[in-house]
Design an enzyme around this catalytic site. Structure first.
Site, PDB file in Angstrom:
ATOM      1  N   GLU A  25     -17.280 -30.026  48.559  1.00 29.22           N
ATOM      2  CA  GLU A  25     -16.050 -29.704  49.261  1.00 29.22           C
ATOM      3  C   GLU A  25     -14.896 -29.644  48.272  1.00 29.22           C
ATOM      4  OE1 GLU A  25     -15.556 -32.516  52.426  1.00 29.22           O
ATOM      5  OE2 GLU A  25     -17.391 -31.893  53.459  1.00 29.22           O
ATOM      6  N   HIS A  39     -13.861 -30.143  57.307  1.00 28.39           N
ATOM      7  CA  HIS A  39     -13.968 -31.613  57.368  1.00 28.39           C
ATOM      8  C   HIS A  39     -12.780 -32.214  58.126  1.00 28.39           C
ATOM      9  CE1 HIS A  39     -15.930 -35.219  55.108  1.00 28.39           C
ATOM     10  NE2 HIS A  39     -15.548 -35.562  56.324  1.00 28.39           N
TER      11      HIS A  39
END
Length: 473
Positions: free
Chosen positions: A321, A351
């Protein structure tokens, strides 16, 4: 009243020191702090009859340096600033080299999910006492290294559970009705009113993998919307409502119309949903992952969606990420990113499962309070890597008391040696607990002079079992 002071002396080579800027003269704090006392039945009456708590601080409050990264909620910042600490708050994470430079001088660091506190980073944190993870997960921290260097780690395992559960409910409905595709078409100017393969969720079966705080809340919400709920967990757990636990992951996959994952990042959960598991799922079923990015084999998911085995998916977490917001979700980050983005009926979110105002406020309070309790009182309740230990607060009726905190290797004979050092003083209360090869001891001693505290500190520091010694006065 004599506020608390960390006692620090010269250490032998190789020993870890927690330093501060008091110099040679004692600089006592008079700033108020939040004392901690456990709740109990009839707690209000008990507190009314108890002497006022003595406000402990480990050293001059203006000298405690705290670094908060990744835009920690203002509630957490306020709790720590109101203690009188020096708080630096940044909106993003930092590259590792910059993080190492910053962490060398701080006593407390607060992070969320993007900052990685590995051994290389933590080995430079010579003053670090405690880490606050303002999130559920702690896999971004080397917990074992932190524990063996006397660094406590706290997180917030419950505060964002509702937010994640609500997001999953929204994704179940969105996938069943293909809302993402219809919305994208409308944004492009295309009117495409269809009902083919669009479903109500009433009467469908939701399979929850991991029936913890999030999974169990989701179970209740889904059942209230008319879904049948089954769940799989590695331990036997009591079902809420009419939910039913199934014995294996395979049995859940074969029965569920929607599969949602709520498991931690462990070696046994990485790629737990891969080619074999997609073959076990019902044709036309849906997959949701709001747990950890490594749990799902993404290339296998892409194949399952292209062949029609999986009719839709929602992903909130990914193996890699970005460290900051921006146009980073490309093949340079994950080699399958652009192919994943090209699929139909797939919801991709960055997220944000716990990213609500309510959840972040609650996390700020929970972790902020835990950090203040640990710094001021040595209380480890809620720590994920040290034994959970607490003593009741010292009171104003105990002015010449000191609290000794001794983190040590869990080997035979330590308590005897510690009690020999404390033996010339009255030990009002003492508690010790162990976790694996580490132990955490707290003791309150009375009628102790400042000079004697230095002797106690130096004697404890000289024990071969020592990991970290703190004395609060």
């Amino acid at each position: 009243m004599t506020p608390a002071q960390d006692i620090q002396t010269h250490l032998a080579p190789g020993q870890r020191a927690v330093s501060h800027s008091l110099g040679t003269s004692a600089n006592f704090s008079t700033s108020p702090s939040t004392a901690f006392s456990p709740s109990s039945i009839g707690g209000s009456l008990a507190l009314a009859n108890r002497a006022a708590p003595k406000q402990l601080k480990p050293f001059a409050t203006q000298d405690i340096k705290i670094l908060l990264l990744e835009n920690v909620n203002q509630t957490g910042q306020d709790i720590l600033r109101n203690q009188g600490y020096q708080v630096e708050a940044l909106k993003t994470s930092l590259p590792e080299d910059q993080l190492i430079e910053k962490i060398r001088d701080v006593h407390v660091i607060g992070i969320r999910s993007k900052t990685k506190l590995n051994e290389r980073v933590l080995s430079e944190a010579k003053n670090l006492l405690v880490i606050g993870c303002f999130c559920i997960g702690t896999n971004q921290v080397d917990l074992d290294y932190a524990a063996h260097h006397g660094i406590a780690v706290f997180n917030s395992p419950f505060a964002n559970s509702r937010s994640v559960a609500e997001l999953v409910i929204a994704e179940i409905i969105s996938l069943a009705r293909q809302l993402g595709d219809r919305s994208n078409e409308m944004h492009r100017g295309t009117w495409n009113k269809v009902s083919s393969k669009c479903w109500e969720i009433r009467g469908k079966t939701l399979g929850i993998v991991g029936y913890g705080h999030i999974g169990s809340q989701l179970s209740v919400l889904a059942e209230a919307m008319g879904m049948n709920v089954i769940y799989y967990d590695v331990v036997t757990l009591m079902a809420l409502g009419t939910a039913r636990q199934v014995p294996t992951l395979e049995s859940l996959l074969g029965e569920a119309d929607f599969v949602t994952l709520h498991v931690p990042d462990l070696p046994e959960t990485r790629n737990m949903i891969s080619t074999t598991q997609f073959q076990q799922m019902k044709t036309g079923s849906y997959l949701i992952n709001a747990s950890r990015g490594a749990v799902v084999d993404i290339p296998a998911l892409v194949k399952a969606m292209r062949t029609g085995v999986v009719a839709g998916a929602a992903l909130d977490v990914y193996p890699n990420e970005p460290a900051a917001n921006g146009d980073y979700f490309t093949n340079s980050l994950n080699q399958w990113a652009e192919e994943l983005r090209s699929l139909n009926n797939i919801i991709l979110t960055p997220h944000i499962g716990g990213s609500t105002e309510e959840a972040q406020r609650a996390i700020g309070v929970e972790v902020g309070d835990a950090l203040a309790r640990y710094i001021n009182q040595g209380v480890t309740l809620g720590s994920v890597n040290l034994p959970e230990v607490q003593l009741r607060s010292l009171t104003l009726d105990e002015p010449n008391h000191a609290r000794v905190i001794y983190i040590h290797r869990n080997v035979p004979g330590v308590l005897r040696k510690v009690n020999e050092i404390l033996g010339d003083h009255n030990v009002d209360k003492q508690i010790s607990d162990s976790k694996g090869d580490l132990a955490y001891l707290m003791a309150d001693i009375s009628n102790v002079r400042f000079e004697e505290i230095k002797d106690i500190y130096e004697s404890l520091e000289g024990l071969s079992s020592r990991v970290l010694t703190r004395v609060l006065y």
